[in-house]
Scaffold this active site. Structure first.
Site, mmCIF file in Angstrom:
data_model
loop_
_atom_site.group_PDB
_atom_site.id
_atom_site.type_symbol
_atom_site.label_atom_id
_atom_site.label_comp_id
_atom_site.label_asym_id
_atom_site.label_seq_id
_atom_site.Cartn_x
_atom_site.Cartn_y
_atom_site.Cartn_z
ATOM 1 N N GLN A 24 0.802 -1.215 0.000
ATOM 2 C CA GLN A 24 0.000 0.000 0.000
ATOM 3 C C GLN A 24 0.844 1.279 0.000
ATOM 4 O OE1 GLN A 24 -2.680 -1.848 3.238
ATOM 5 N NE2 GLN A 24 -4.060 -0.452 2.189
ATOM 6 N N ARG A 81 3.814 -0.056 12.952
ATOM 7 C CA ARG A 81 3.465 -1.359 12.384
ATOM 8 C C ARG A 81 3.572 -1.268 10.869
ATOM 9 N NH1 ARG A 81 -2.164 -4.002 10.936
ATOM 10 N NH2 ARG A 81 -1.286 -5.919 10.099
ATOM 11 N N HIS A 127 0.900 -9.341 4.408
ATOM 12 C CA HIS A 127 -0.248 -8.439 4.268
ATOM 13 C C HIS A 127 -0.696 -8.480 2.794
ATOM 14 C CE1 HIS A 127 -2.340 -4.861 6.374
ATOM 15 N NE2 HIS A 127 -2.937 -4.976 5.199
ATOM 16 N N ASN A 173 -1.974 -10.868 8.212
ATOM 17 C CA ASN A 173 -2.974 -9.833 8.395
ATOM 18 C C ASN A 173 -4.308 -10.300 7.832
ATOM 19 O OD1 ASN A 173 -3.713 -6.896 8.954
ATOM 20 N ND2 ASN A 173 -4.342 -7.115 6.814
ATOM 21 N N GLU A 174 -5.316 -10.387 8.696
ATOM 22 C CA GLU A 174 -6.702 -10.577 8.280
ATOM 23 C C GLU A 174 -6.935 -11.720 7.292
ATOM 24 O OE1 GLU A 174 -8.178 -6.796 6.909
ATOM 25 O OE2 GLU A 174 -8.057 -5.929 8.907
ATOM 26 N N ASN A 313 -7.862 -6.172 14.522
ATOM 27 C CA ASN A 313 -8.115 -5.077 13.576
ATOM 28 C C ASN A 313 -9.611 -4.828 13.580
ATOM 29 O OD1 ASN A 313 -5.439 -5.236 12.859
ATOM 30 N ND2 ASN A 313 -5.804 -5.842 10.735
ATOM 31 N N TYR A 315 -12.923 -1.812 12.794
ATOM 32 C CA TYR A 315 -13.277 -0.511 12.222
ATOM 33 C C TYR A 315 -14.667 -0.033 12.578
ATOM 34 C CZ TYR A 315 -9.023 -0.547 9.455
ATOM 35 O OH TYR A 315 -7.703 -0.522 9.089
ATOM 36 N N GLU A 379 -5.036 -2.412 14.165
ATOM 37 C CA GLU A 379 -5.619 -1.491 13.181
ATOM 38 C C GLU A 379 -6.950 -0.970 13.679
ATOM 39 O OE1 GLU A 379 -6.272 -2.608 9.027
ATOM 40 O OE2 GLU A 379 -4.320 -3.608 9.029
ATOM 41 N N TRP A 429 -5.010 2.920 11.721
ATOM 42 C CA TRP A 429 -4.784 2.797 10.286
ATOM 43 C C TRP A 429 -5.273 4.088 9.661
ATOM 44 C CZ3 TRP A 429 -2.347 -0.833 7.415
ATOM 45 C CH2 TRP A 429 -2.436 -0.650 6.026
ATOM 46 N N GLU A 436 -5.549 2.027 -1.356
ATOM 47 C CA GLU A 436 -6.620 1.384 -0.587
ATOM 48 C C GLU A 436 -7.249 0.251 -1.414
ATOM 49 O OE1 GLU A 436 -7.436 1.088 2.434
ATOM 50 O OE2 GLU A 436 -9.417 0.228 2.185
ATOM 51 N N TRP A 437 -6.402 -0.694 -1.837
ATOM 52 C CA TRP A 437 -6.835 -1.916 -2.512
ATOM 53 C C TRP A 437 -7.839 -1.625 -3.621
ATOM 54 C CZ3 TRP A 437 -3.031 -4.824 -1.168
ATOM 55 C CH2 TRP A 437 -2.520 -4.777 0.127
HETATM 56 C C1 GBH Z 1 -7.948 -3.337 6.676
HETATM 57 O O1 GBH Z 1 -9.001 -4.230 6.440
HETATM 58 C C2 GBH Z 1 -6.701 -3.744 5.945
HETATM 59 O O2 GBH Z 1 -5.853 -4.523 6.764
HETATM 60 C C3 GBH Z 1 -5.925 -2.581 5.390
HETATM 61 O O3 GBH Z 1 -4.958 -3.032 4.495
HETATM 62 C C4 GBH Z 1 -6.879 -1.599 4.744
HETATM 63 O O4 GBH Z 1 -6.231 -0.555 4.096
HETATM 64 C C5 GBH Z 1 -7.789 -1.063 5.830
HETATM 65 O O5 GBH Z 1 -8.477 -2.109 6.413
HETATM 66 C C6 GBH Z 1 -8.839 -0.064 5.357
HETATM 67 O O6 GBH Z 1 -9.788 -0.678 4.534
HETATM 68 O O7 GBH Z 1 -18.056 -5.359 1.875
HETATM 69 O O8 GBH Z 1 -17.648 -7.742 1.943
HETATM 70 O O9 GBH Z 1 -16.114 -6.328 0.794
HETATM 71 C C7 GBH Z 1 -10.211 -3.853 7.071
HETATM 72 C C8 GBH Z 1 -11.208 -4.986 7.115
HETATM 73 C C9 GBH Z 1 -12.826 -6.230 5.970
HETATM 74 C C10 GBH Z 1 -12.928 -3.863 5.918
HETATM 75 C C11 GBH Z 1 -13.733 -6.287 4.788
HETATM 76 C C12 GBH Z 1 -13.813 -3.929 4.714
HETATM 77 C C13 GBH Z 1 -15.403 -5.094 3.485
HETATM 78 C C14 GBH Z 1 -16.226 -6.311 3.408
HETATM 79 N N1 GBH Z 1 -12.047 -5.004 5.957
HETATM 80 N N2 GBH Z 1 -14.599 -5.117 4.705
HETATM 81 S S1 GBH Z 1 -17.056 -6.446 1.894
#
Ligand code: GBH
Length: 489
Positions: A24, A81, A127, A173-174, A313, A315, A379, A429, A436-437
């Site tokens: 990222q 991190r 990651h 990670n996740e 992690n 949010y 996170e 984070w 952002e992916w």
């Molecule tokens: C993190 O994931 C990541 O570790 C990090 O790399 C990223 O930049 C950061 O969050 C911010 O997004 O609607 O089914 O697609 C966070 C966990 C789990 C959040 C999946 C978004 C979307 C589910 N993520 N979720 S879906």
């Protein structure tokens, strides 16, 4: 808000800082012998990222690392991190493939620089940036026997090269995202899915569960190796970090109360129950039946207890209603709209994220009670709605993000001091706006604004909030703007 908790500070040895991940921020995808990762090519395929952009430049942190460390130090962090890019260390990824000394040298120098500034490195090994060659050769995480050996060797190379200085390791990670977003929804690399408009191949009903299984085993093997060969001399901690948001019943009907637990089972229990308790959540077995791969007794022995701490992690909070056919959420329907039509909290730029600090505190309590280990929050963050469309001087006054962190840090202090939850770290984070992916660069999570034209960094109002929680600085000035935090005045 629980104002009564604000006179209490974070524990003295508490680790706090900001988080990032290699793909990222680094850019420089071909520098110093780096091999390609699955995200390199995936991001460039039409329609995979919202702005069509990939990781070629990102925040250019591979080149700007000194400047980044200066900035981190100016924020007063105790820890940072970041993740290591597997294909910089072993460009082709495999257990018999050559190691890249230039990749090792880069991270080694970076770690030294952090330590020289009194910043504790907190390192993620994986990651999401799998070496492309492992995907091509045997299907990556779908091939348990191969990937476990290759990942364990990669981890070994990192423990050998950096473990004299790195004392906090995260294996993965996740894993939920690796499996569900990569092999179920197909929105993350390698983008496999049953949806033929999205992916020419893939089976969303089986592959995510196979991938999750491989990730758990690879994690467990790396931890065993660390504990046997490195921990006695290096004396560090090793664990995994899981994503998971708090699940609240939509209302107090029995089926929605169950739905909230079912949501937690699929999001968190899938990994945490095996790793900390030694079994799968019964509800997952009920839903998935034979599609859920099991471990042998030897594997269970390896998996159970394979994390020194709970890596968290988180949010947001979801209101949960029974029903719906989203198996990845345990056939639970998520909403932010309460029965009375009001919203749970402030809406972020991303549809999946609203600000609800009480949920953060509830999740800390739930995890501590269930898994009974110290929690490292690795996170937590917020993307302000429309931030990317604002002029810089407006974007850096990120009030919604300041409110978010005010809420979560207050909840954190409440959980520690009033509820007795053993929390050891907090890593918002993210340190920088970054790639952002699937959102590309359109969604900004940073406490530092990055101007992608110039790569200049601008601290946002949120950048120093933690320093404030820790030492109660009454207010401070960023770029001529005076920023104050009413809650703490
Ligand atoms: C993190 O994931 C990541 O570790 C990090 O790399 C990223 O930049 C950061 O969050 C911010 O997004 O609607 O089914 O697609 C966070 C966990 C789990 C959040 C999946 C978004 C979307 C589910 N993520 N979720 S879906």
């Amino acid at each position: 808000m629980a104002v009564a908790t604000i006179d209490k500070k974070l524990p003295k040895d508490f680790l706090w800082g900001f988080a990032t991940a290699a793909f990222q921020i680094e850019g420089s995808m071909a520098a110093d012998g780096r091999g390609p990762s699955i995200w390199d090519g995936f991001a460039k395929l039409p329609g995979k990222t919202q702005d069509g952009k990939g990781g070629e430049v990102a925040t250019d942190s591979y080149n700007r690392w000194r400047e980044d460390v200066d900035l981190l130090a100016s924020y007063g962090v105790k820890s940072y991190r970041f993740s290591i890019s597997w294909s910089r260390i072993i460009p082709l990824g495999g257990r018999d493939d050559p190691i890249n000394p230039a990749g090792i040298a880069w991270y080694s120098r970076f770690i030294d620089e952090l330590l020289s500034r009194g910043i504790t490195p907190f390192v993620t090994l994986y990651h999401w940036d799998l070496p492309q060659s492992l995907q091509d050769r045997y299907g990556g995480w779908l091939n348990k026997d191969e990937i476990v050996q290759d990942y364990t060797r990669y981890a070994k190379v990192c423990f050998e090269a950096f473990g004299d200085r790195v004392k906090h390791w995260l294996t993965m990670n996740e894993p939920w995202c690796v499996a569900i977003l990569g092999y179920g929804r197909g929105v993350f690399a390698p983008g496999r899915s049953s949806d033929r408009e999205r992916s020419p191949e893939g089976d969303s009903s089986t592959e995510p569960w196979i991938v999750g299984h491989s990730v758990i085993l690879a994690h467990a093997h790396a931890v065993k190796l660390y504990r046997e060969e490195f921990k006695p001399t290096q004396k560090g901690l090793v664990g995994i970090t899981l994503n998971g948001d708090w699940a609240m019943p939509y209302d107090d009907s029995p089926e929605n109360m169950d739905a909230a637990q079912h949501a937690l089972d699929f999001a968190i229990g899938w990994y945490a129950d095996p790793i900390y308790l030694g079994h799968y959540p019964p509800y997952m077995r009920e839903v998935l039946g034979a599609r859920m791969p099991d471990f042998t007794p030897e594997e269970w022995a390896l998996v159970k207890g394979s994390s020194d701490f709970y890596g968290m992690n988180t949010y947001t909070t979801n209101l949960c209603r029974a029903g719906g056919d989203d198996e990845f959420q345990g056939n639970v329907d998520y909403t932010f709209t309460r029965p009375d039509g009001t919203q749970l909290g402030t809406q972020a730029h991303c549809a999946w994220l609203q600000d609800y600090p009480d949920g953060f505190r509830s999740l800390l309590n739930y995890l501590y009670k269930r898994y009974k280990l110290p929690i490292y929050v690795t996170e937590n963050g917020f993307a302000v709605k429309g931030e990317n469309d604002m002029p810089i001087e407006q974007a850096i006054i990120d009030t919604d993000r300041v409110n978010y962190f005010t809420g979560t840090t207050t909840a954190l202090l409440g959980a520690i001091h009033e509820d007795g939850v053993d929390v050891r770290s907090y890593f918002p984070w993210s340190f920088l706006d970054n790639f952002e992916w699937a959102d590309g660069y359109l969604t900004r999570f940073g406490v530092t604004y990055v101007d992608y034209e110039t790569q200049k960094r601008y601290p946002k109002a949120s950048a120093k909030f933690l320093l404030k929680v820790r030492v109660f600085v009454p207010n401070f000035t960023i770029l001529g703007f005076s920023v104050s935090f009413p809650l703490y005045m």
